[in-house]
Design a protein around this motif. Structure first.
Motif, PDB file in Angstrom:
ATOM      1  N   MET A   1     115.908  40.055  25.617  1.00  0.00           N
ATOM      2  CA  MET A   1     117.331  40.512  24.678  1.00  0.00           C
ATOM      3  C   MET A   1     117.078  40.564  23.298  1.00  0.00           C
ATOM      4  N   PRO A   2     117.635  41.948  22.735  1.00  0.00           N
ATOM      5  CA  PRO A   2     117.304  42.074  21.173  1.00  0.00           C
ATOM      6  C   PRO A   2     117.799  41.155  20.399  1.00  0.00           C
ATOM      7  N   ILE A   3     117.311  41.147  19.238  1.00  0.00           N
ATOM      8  CA  ILE A   3     117.733  40.131  18.288  1.00  0.00           C
ATOM      9  C   ILE A   3     119.010  40.531  17.401  1.00  0.00           C
ATOM     10  N   PRO A   4     119.846  39.761  17.331  1.00  0.00           N
ATOM     11  CA  PRO A   4     121.348  40.332  16.659  1.00  0.00           C
ATOM     12  C   PRO A   4     120.972  40.668  15.408  1.00  0.00           C
ATOM     13  N   THR A   5     121.592  41.591  14.857  1.00  0.00           N
ATOM     14  CA  THR A   5     121.497  41.964  13.318  1.00  0.00           C
ATOM     15  C   THR A   5     122.396  40.803  12.528  1.00  0.00           C
ATOM     16  N   PRO A   6     121.587  40.218  11.598  1.00  0.00           N
ATOM     17  CA  PRO A   6     122.287  39.511  10.749  1.00  0.00           C
ATOM     18  C   PRO A   6     123.128  40.026   9.893  1.00  0.00           C
ATOM     19  N   PRO A   7     124.235  39.302   9.507  1.00  0.00           N
ATOM     20  CA  PRO A   7     125.070  39.830   8.389  1.00  0.00           C
ATOM     21  C   PRO A   7     124.481  40.223   7.545  1.00  0.00           C
ATOM     22  N   ALA A   8     125.112  40.925   6.328  1.00  0.00           N
ATOM     23  CA  ALA A   8     124.182  41.236   5.117  1.00  0.00           C
ATOM     24  C   ALA A   8     123.985  40.000   4.082  1.00  0.00           C
ATOM     25  N   GLU A   9     124.926  39.142   4.072  1.00  0.00           N
ATOM     26  CA  GLU A   9     124.557  37.944   3.460  1.00  0.00           C
ATOM     27  C   GLU A   9     123.427  37.075   3.691  1.00  0.00           C
ATOM     28  N   PHE A  10     123.262  37.015   5.206  1.00  0.00           N
ATOM     29  CA  PHE A  10     122.082  36.529   5.795  1.00  0.00           C
ATOM     30  C   PHE A  10     120.813  37.210   5.433  1.00  0.00           C
ATOM     31  N   GLU A  11     120.959  38.283   5.704  1.00  0.00           N
ATOM     32  CA  GLU A  11     119.826  39.244   5.248  1.00  0.00           C
ATOM     33  C   GLU A  11     119.355  38.709   3.706  1.00  0.00           C
ATOM     34  N   ARG A  12     120.182  38.666   2.771  1.00  0.00           N
ATOM     35  CA  ARG A  12     119.828  38.472   1.853  1.00  0.00           C
ATOM     36  C   ARG A  12     119.300  37.027   1.460  1.00  0.00           C
ATOM     37  N   PHE A  13     120.103  36.103   2.323  1.00  0.00           N
ATOM     38  CA  PHE A  13     119.356  34.675   2.024  1.00  0.00           C
ATOM     39  C   PHE A  13     117.947  34.865   2.946  1.00  0.00           C
ATOM     40  N   PHE A  14     117.577  35.311   3.916  1.00  0.00           N
ATOM     41  CA  PHE A  14     116.595  35.600   4.622  1.00  0.00           C
ATOM     42  C   PHE A  14     115.452  36.100   3.656  1.00  0.00           C
ATOM     43  N   LEU A  16     115.203  36.221   0.199  1.00  0.00           N
ATOM     44  CA  LEU A  16     115.016  35.313  -0.720  1.00  0.00           C
ATOM     45  C   LEU A  16     114.579  33.719  -0.625  1.00  0.00           C
ATOM     46  N   SER A  17     114.444  33.193   0.752  1.00  0.00           N
ATOM     47  CA  SER A  17     113.803  32.080   1.138  1.00  0.00           C
ATOM     48  C   SER A  17     112.576  31.909   0.503  1.00  0.00           C
ATOM     49  N   LEU A  18     112.309  30.824  -0.123  1.00  0.00           N
ATOM     50  CA  LEU A  18     110.991  30.474  -0.442  1.00  0.00           C
ATOM     51  C   LEU A  18     109.981  29.834   0.782  1.00  0.00           C
ATOM     52  N   ASP A  19     110.926  29.410   1.659  1.00  0.00           N
ATOM     53  CA  ASP A  19     110.086  28.948   3.007  1.00  0.00           C
ATOM     54  C   ASP A  19     109.650  30.046   3.779  1.00  0.00           C
ATOM     55  N   LEU A  20     108.793  29.722   4.766  1.00  0.00           N
ATOM     56  CA  LEU A  20     108.604  30.954   5.516  1.00  0.00           C
ATOM     57  C   LEU A  20     109.516  30.758   6.806  1.00  0.00           C
ATOM     58  N   LEU A  21     110.123  32.017   7.279  1.00  0.00           N
ATOM     59  CA  LEU A  21     111.037  32.108   8.341  1.00  0.00           C
ATOM     60  C   LEU A  21     110.415  32.918   9.293  1.00  0.00           C
ATOM     61  N   LEU A  22     110.452  32.556  10.636  1.00  0.00           N
ATOM     62  CA  LEU A  22     109.692  33.136  11.619  1.00  0.00           C
ATOM     63  C   LEU A  22     110.761  33.181  13.052  1.00  0.00           C
ATOM     64  N   ILE A  23     110.632  34.291  13.628  1.00  0.00           N
ATOM     65  CA  ILE A  23     111.119  34.445  14.965  1.00  0.00           C
ATOM     66  C   ILE A  23     110.128  35.065  16.029  1.00  0.00           C
ATOM     67  N   ILE A  24     109.782  34.211  16.942  1.00  0.00           N
ATOM     68  CA  ILE A  24     108.819  34.617  17.936  1.00  0.00           C
ATOM     69  C   ILE A  24     109.351  34.637  19.240  1.00  0.00           C
ATOM     70  N   ASP A  25     108.788  35.350  20.107  1.00  0.00           N
ATOM     71  CA  ASP A  25     109.378  35.157  21.653  1.00  0.00           C
ATOM     72  C   ASP A  25     108.685  34.003  22.446  1.00  0.00           C
ATOM     73  N   GLN A  26     108.920  33.901  23.734  1.00  0.00           N
ATOM     74  CA  GLN A  26     108.256  32.794  24.372  1.00  0.00           C
ATOM     75  C   GLN A  26     106.768  32.993  24.574  1.00  0.00           C
ATOM     76  N   GLU A  27     106.171  34.211  24.263  1.00  0.00           N
ATOM     77  CA  GLU A  27     104.698  34.476  24.431  1.00  0.00           C
ATOM     78  C   GLU A  27     103.763  34.350  22.975  1.00  0.00           C
ATOM     79  N   GLY A  28     104.609  34.155  22.011  1.00  0.00           N
ATOM     80  CA  GLY A  28     104.262  34.052  20.747  1.00  0.00           C
ATOM     81  C   GLY A  28     104.292  35.463  19.749  1.00  0.00           C
ATOM     82  N   LYS A  29     104.880  36.360  20.521  1.00  0.00           N
ATOM     83  CA  LYS A  29     105.034  37.706  19.907  1.00  0.00           C
ATOM     84  C   LYS A  29     105.829  37.631  18.585  1.00  0.00           C
ATOM     85  N   ILE A  30     105.349  37.996  17.506  1.00  0.00           N
ATOM     86  CA  ILE A  30     106.150  37.988  16.095  1.00  0.00           C
ATOM     87  C   ILE A  30     107.417  39.189  16.156  1.00  0.00           C
ATOM     88  N   LEU A  31     108.531  38.616  16.002  1.00  0.00           N
ATOM     89  CA  LEU A  31     109.792  39.359  16.164  1.00  0.00           C
ATOM     90  C   LEU A  31     110.073  39.708  14.739  1.00  0.00           C
TER      91      LEU A  31
END
Length: 867
Positions: A1-14, A16-31
Motif C-alpha cells: 500500500m503506498p504511503i499516504p502523502t502527509p499534509p503540508a504542515e506535517f511535511e514541514r514538521f518532518f 525540521l525534526s532534530l530526531d531521526l524519523l524513519l518509515i520502513i516496510d516489513q522487510e526493512g526496506k527504507i521508505l
C-alpha cells in the motif's frame, strides 16, 4: 500500500525534526527518512531510500534489531531498543529507538535519537569503575588503607591494615586511631597532624605504630581529607606503606657509608666519583682526602668543576686520557689508564686510574673509581725490563713451582713445576688448565674447576690473590700447596703468573706441632702442681686439671672463662686475700721478677706459690704460676722445727756452762796451762762458739718459719742503714784483710724495713763476701732506684759459686764446698735466714755469679709512698 502523502504542515514538521524519523516496510526496506539522517550520518535521502535499513546497522546489532521488529509483528504496540548505525565518513554512532507498527499499512514508524555522547560517557564510567576497582585491588595489595571519621574512629580498614596491625577488622572498626599509638611520638606531633587534616590539608609523614602483639613498625603515611560539595572535610583517608625494613636498610646504608668514608681515608690513593655531563662539563662529586696528595687539590676545589685536576695532566697524555674517558662513557666499559701528572710540589709523577661508569638519568656518566701513585711501580717496571733475563733464570731455578697460563692453558712452567707434578717434560703440561691438575673437589666441598675460575677472577680484579689448594700429580698423588696468583701482561695478552709453594712438609710440621701441643697438655695434666698461665693483660691463657683440683673451682665458673670470676673464687678460699692480691700486683709491677711464697687457705691447707715470667723469644709476654699443696709436708716440717727448737733449747743451757768453764780455764783462772793443754782448750772454745752460733741460727730459722718473730716496719734513711751495717762488720773485714766500699746512694732515699732485721741481712751478706774474697780486695755495696723499690747489692771478687750449686744456694745447711766452708766457718743457714727475712719485709733476693770472678747478691725493699 503506498504511503499516504502527509499534509503540508506535517511535511514541514518532518523536515525540521532534530530526531531521526524513519518509515520502513516489513522487510526493512527504507521508505521515508527525514533530513536529520543526513546531518547525523552523512547519507542523503536519495542514498538511503530503497535500501535495506540493515545495511546501515552495525553487524553486531542486526540480530537484536530484527528481534525488536518481530515484536511489533507479534502485536507489541511500541518497542524500544538501541543499536549502532554506520556513519558515511567512517565509524558508527549509537541511536536509541522507539518504534510502532501501523496495521493499515504494515509499515514500521520509528523515531530515533542519538545518544553517542551518553553512551561514550557510560563506557568511560564503566572503564573508570573498572580502573578504580583495579586501583583499589592494587592499593590493597601494596598499601595499608583506612578511613576514619572526624574524631579519628576507624570506619574502614583493608586486609593489609589488619595483617600489619595484627588486629582483625572487627577489632579495628569503631576503634579510635590511638589503638595503634606506640608512645614514640609526642602529643604535639599528633595535634599538628589532626589540625592539618581538619583544615582540609593533606598530611605526609612517617609514624611509628604498635601492633596488637606489641611489636613496632614504621609506616610512611599520606592522610587526605574527603570533602563534601562545600569543601568541608567529612572523613579522612589514610594510605600508608610499611617502611620498617627501608628505615633499617637506610640506617645500615648510612653506617656502611660512614665506614666506606672512613676506610677511604686510609687507602693509599684517592677514592672518587667523576661525573661527565652531556655539555662537556665535569666534576668530582666525591673525593677522599687523598686527592690532596694525588693531584694536590682539595675535595672542595673539584666538587663542582674538575678543571683543577685536568690542568695538572701531562700535556703529552691529556689527549689520550680524554679519549679513554670518552670511549668508556660511550661503551660503559671500565676505565683504566696510566698517565703522568706535573704537580707544583711533587713534580712529575705517574698515576693509575681505575673506574666503572654508570649512566645517570640526566644523560651524564658517573664513574666510581680509584687513583693511586704508581711512580715507584713504573720505575720498578723499567728495572724489571732491564733484568728480564735475570727473572728468567730465577723462574727456572726457583724451588717453588712457577707457571704462566692464559686463556689457552699453561704456556710455560719451570723445572720445579715439572718435578712437583711428576711429569717427564714441560710438553706434558702445556695447554692444560691448572684446575685439571686437581681432584674433582677441594676440601671445602667446592668443585675444583668452578672454584679455580673464581680464584682467577679475584686475582684479575684485585691484582693479587693467595690461598691454599689441593693439587695432584699426574699419577694421582695429592699434595697441598699455597697458591699465589699474580695477573701480568705478556706480549699484550692477560696472563696469570702462578706460584705453588709445596706445603707437604709444613703440614707435617703442623701435625707434629699439634701432637707436641697435645703431649704438652697431657704432661701438664700429669704433673702434681697446679699450673696457671696468665697473659700480660691478666687474662687466663692456660691451666691444667691440677690447678682446678687444688683450688676446687666449680665447672660452672670454669666454663665462663672469666679470669675475674676465677680470681674471685680463689680469693674466697684464702685466709689473707689482701696480702695475696698485693703480692700479685707487685709481680705485675715487676714483670721480670720471680717469686716464691706460702699461701694459707681458710680450710687449713697450705700451698707453695711459685711465679716466673713467661718468656717468648726473650720477651716477657705474661706470667706462669704454679701451686703445690704442701699441707702434709708443712706438718712434718713443723714437727721437725719443734724438735730442733726443743733440742736447741736443751743444748743452749749446758753449752753456756761449758763455754763459761772453758773461758775460765783458757784465761788461766785455774792456773797456768801447758802449751799442749792451752791448744786443746782453744780448739774446744772455738768449737763451742761455732756450736753456739749454729744453735742461734737454728732458733732464728725456726722462729721465722713459725712466725714467732714479729717485724716492726718503719721508715728509715737507706744511707744511714748501710753505713751502720759497714760499721758493725768492719772488724770482720779487718780480720780477713778486705775493705767495704759504699757506692753513691740516691739523695733522700728511704725504705720501709725492720731496722734490726735489715742489719742482720747485711751482716750475713757482708760476712759471706768478706770470707770468700781474696785478701786485699774490696766488697762493693750499692743501691739504685727501681720503680717502687730500691735494689741493694753486695759484690765480692772471690771464687764465685759453682753453677751446680745455684738451685740450693738458699736452702738450709747448703754449702758450695764443705771442706772450704770448714776452713772459712759457717752453719749453712745464713742465706736461708736472709731470704726469709727479705721476703717477710716484702722484698725478694737473687744473685749472679761467675766462677773465678766473684758474686753479687741483690735484694729489693719497698720505698715509702710518694707524697
Amino acid at each position: 500500500m503506498p504511503i499516504p502523502t502527509p499534509p503540508a504542515e506535517f511535511e514541514r514538521f518532518f523536515r525540521l525534526s532534530l530526531d531521526l524519523l524513519l518509515i520502513i516496510d516489513q522487510e526493512g526496506k527504507i521508505l521515508t527518512v527525514n533530513p536529520a539522517w543526513e546531518r547525523m550520518l552523512g547519507f542523503s535521502p536519495e542514498e538511503m531510500l530503497g535500501s535495506s535499513i540493515f545495511d546501515f546497522i552495525h553487524p553486531e546489532d542486526r540480530a537484536p534489531s530484527v528481534e525488536a521488529a518481530k515484536g511489533l509483528a507479534e502485536g507489541v504496540d511500541v518497542v524500544q531498543f538501541e543499536n549502532r548505525y554506520r556513519v558515511k565518513r567512517g565509524g558508527h554512532r549509537w541511536i536509541s529507538w522507539s518504534a510502532t507498527s501501523i496495521s493499515e499499512t504494515s509499515h514500521i514508524y520509528a523515531v530515533g535519537r542519538e545518544f553517542q555522547a551518553q553512551k561514550e560517557a557510560e563506557e568511560r564510567l564503566d572503564a573508570s569503575t573498572r580502573e578504580l576497582e583495579e586501583l583499589r585491588v592494587a592499593l590493597d595489595e601494596h598499601a595499608i588503607v583506612s578511613i576514619t571519621d572526624l574524631e579519628g574512629r576507624i570506619l574502614y580498614a583493608n586486609d593489609h591494615f589488619c595483617q600489619i596491625s595484627k588486629y582483625s577488622r572487627e577489632e579495628l572498626l569503631g576503634q579510635d586511631h590511638r589503638i595503634l599509638n606506640s608512645g614514640y611520638h609526642s602529643k604535639a606531633f599528633f595535634q599538628g597532624l589532626w589540625e592539618s587534616l581538619r583544615q582540609g590539608k593533606v598530611w605526609h609523614g612517617t609514624v611509628r605504630n604498635r601492633a596488637k602483639d606489641g611489636s613496632l613498625y614504621w609506616v610512611s603515611s599520606t592522610m587526605v581529607p574527603l570533602k563534601d560539595r562545600e569543601g568541608r572535610p567529612t572523613r579522612f583517608l589514610s594510605i600508608r606503606v610499611d617502611v620498617s625494613e627501608t628505615l633499617r636498610l637506610s640506617e645500615q646504608l648510612r653506617s656502611s657509608w660512614e665506614m666506606l668514608f672512613n676506610l677511604s681515608q686510609q687507602i693509599p690513593g684517592v677514592v672518587y666519583q667523576f661525573q661527565l655531563f652531556p655539555d662537556g662539563h665535569s666534576c668530582f662529586p666525591f673525593a677522599s682526602e687523598a686527592i690532596r696528595d694525588i693531584y694536590e687539590v682539595s675535595p672542595e676545589e673539584v666538587r663542582e668543576d674538575a678543571s683543577p685536576v685536568l690542568k695538572v695532566l701531562h700535556p703529552e697524555d691529556l689527549e689520550r686520557v680524554d679519549a679513554s674517558i670518552a670511549a668508556s662513557a660511550q661503551s660503559l666499559e671500565p676505565w683504566v689508564a696510566e698517565y703522568r701528572v706535573v704537580l707544583p710540589r711533587q713534580g712529575l709523577r705517574w698515576r693509575l686510574g681505575v673506574a666503572r661508569p654508570q649512566r645517570m638519568a640526566d644523560g651524564s656518566t658517573l664513574w666510581h673509581g680509584f687513583v693511586t701513585d704508581i711512580t715507584e711501580q713504573r720505575l720498578k717496571e723499567e728495572k724489571l725490563r732491564a733484568s728480564e733475563e735475570k727473572f728468567r733464570v730465577l723462574f727456572q731455578q726457583s724451588t717453588d713451582a712457577h707457571l704462566l697460563f692464559d686463556a689457552t692453558g699453561i704456556i710455560d712452567c719451570n723445572q720445579a713445576a715439572i718435578t712437583l707434578l711428576g711429569a717427564q717434560s714441560k710438553s706434558q703440561l702445556l695447554n692444560l688448565h691448572p684446575a685439571v691438575l686437581s681432584p674433582e673437589f677441594q676440601p671445602d666441598g667446592e668443585r675444583s674447576l668452578e672454584k679455580s675460575v673464581r680464584m682467577d677472577r679475584i686475582a684479575r680484579e684485585q691484582g693479587y690473590h693467595r690461598f691454599e689448594w689441593i693439587h695432584q700429580k699426574l699419577d694421582g698423588t695429592r699434595f697441598p700447596v699455597e697458591v699465589t696468583l699474580n695477573p701480568v701482561t705478556l706480549q699484550g695478552k692477560p696472563t696469570l703468573l702462578v706460584v705453588w709453594h709445596d706445603l707437604t712438609e709444613q703440614k707435617r710440621a703442623e701435625e707434629a706441632l699439634n701432637s707436641a701441643v697435645a703431649l704438652l697438655t697431657t704432661t701438664l695434666d700429669s704433673t702434681t702442681d697446679g699450673i696457671l698461665v696468665v697473659a700480660k693483660d691478666r687474662s687466663i691463657s692456660l691451666f691444667n686439671v691440677q690447678f682446678v683440683e687444688i683450688w676446687r673451682i666449680p665447672k660452672a665458673i670454669l666454663d665462663l672463662r672469666d679470669d675475674k670470676r676465677i680470681l674471685g673464687y680463689v680469693l674466697s678460699q684464702l685466709k689473707d686475700p689482701v696480702a695475696f692480691l698485693a703480692k700479685v700486683q707487685d709481680l705485675y709491677d715487676h714483670p721480670d721478677e720471680s717469686s716464691f711464697d706460702l699461701i694459707h687457705l681458710a680450710d687449713g691447707r697450705l700451698l707453695e706459690r711459685f711465679s716466673r715470667p713467661h718468656l717468648v723469644g726473650g720477651e716477657t709476654v705474661g706470667r706462669v704460676w704454679s701451686f703445690r699443696d704442701v699441707t702434709e709436708r708443712a706438718a712434718l716440717d713443723r714437727l721437725k722445727s719443734e724438735f730442733v727448737s726443743t733440742v736447741s733449747h736443751e743444748l743452749r743451757t749446758p753449752l753456756t756452762s761449758i763455754r763459761g768453764s772453758l773461758g775460765l780455764v783458757s784465761s788461766g783462772a785455774l792456773g797456768a796451762l801447758s802449751d799442749e793443754a792451752r791448744s786443746l782448750v782453744e780448739i774446744a772454745c772455738r768449737n763451742s762458739e761455732r756450736l753456739s752460733n749454729l744453735i742461734n741460727d737454728l732458733l732464728d730459722s725456726e722462729k721465722i718459719e713459725s712466725g714467732a718473730i714479729t717485724f716492726q716496719h718503719e721508715r728509715v734513711a737507706l744511707a744511714a742503714l748501710l753505713e751502720q751495717s759497714i760499721t758493725d762488720n768492719q772488724g770482720y773485714a779487718e780480720v780477713h784483710g778486705i775493705q767495704f766500699r759504699l757506692g753513691e746512694i740516691p739523695p733522700g732515699a728511704e725504705v720501709i724495713v725492720d731496722r734490726g732485721r735489715f742489719l742482720q741481712v747485711m751482716s750475713n751478706l757482708l760476712s759471706n763476701a768478706a770470707k770468700f774474697s781474696p785478701k786485699g780486695s774490696q766488697v762493693e755495696i750499692g743501691a739504685e732506684v727501681e720503680d717502687t723499690r730500691f735494689r741493694i747489692s753486695v759484690t765480692d771478687h772471690g771464687s764465685g759459686i759453682p753453677p751446680e750449686f745455684y738451685d740450693r744456694i738458699f736452702q738450709k745447711f747448703s754449702q758450695a764446698d764443705s771442706s772450704d766452708t770448714r776452713q772459712k766457718g759457717g752453719t749453712g743457714l745464713g742465706l736461708s735466714i736472709t731470704k726469709s727475712i727479705v721476703e717477710k719485709m716484702g722484698g725478694s733476693i737473687s744473685f749472679k755469679s761467675q766462677v773465678g770472678r766473684g758474686t753479687t747478691f741483690e735484694f729489693t725493699l719497698r720505698r715509702p709512698p710518694q707524697a
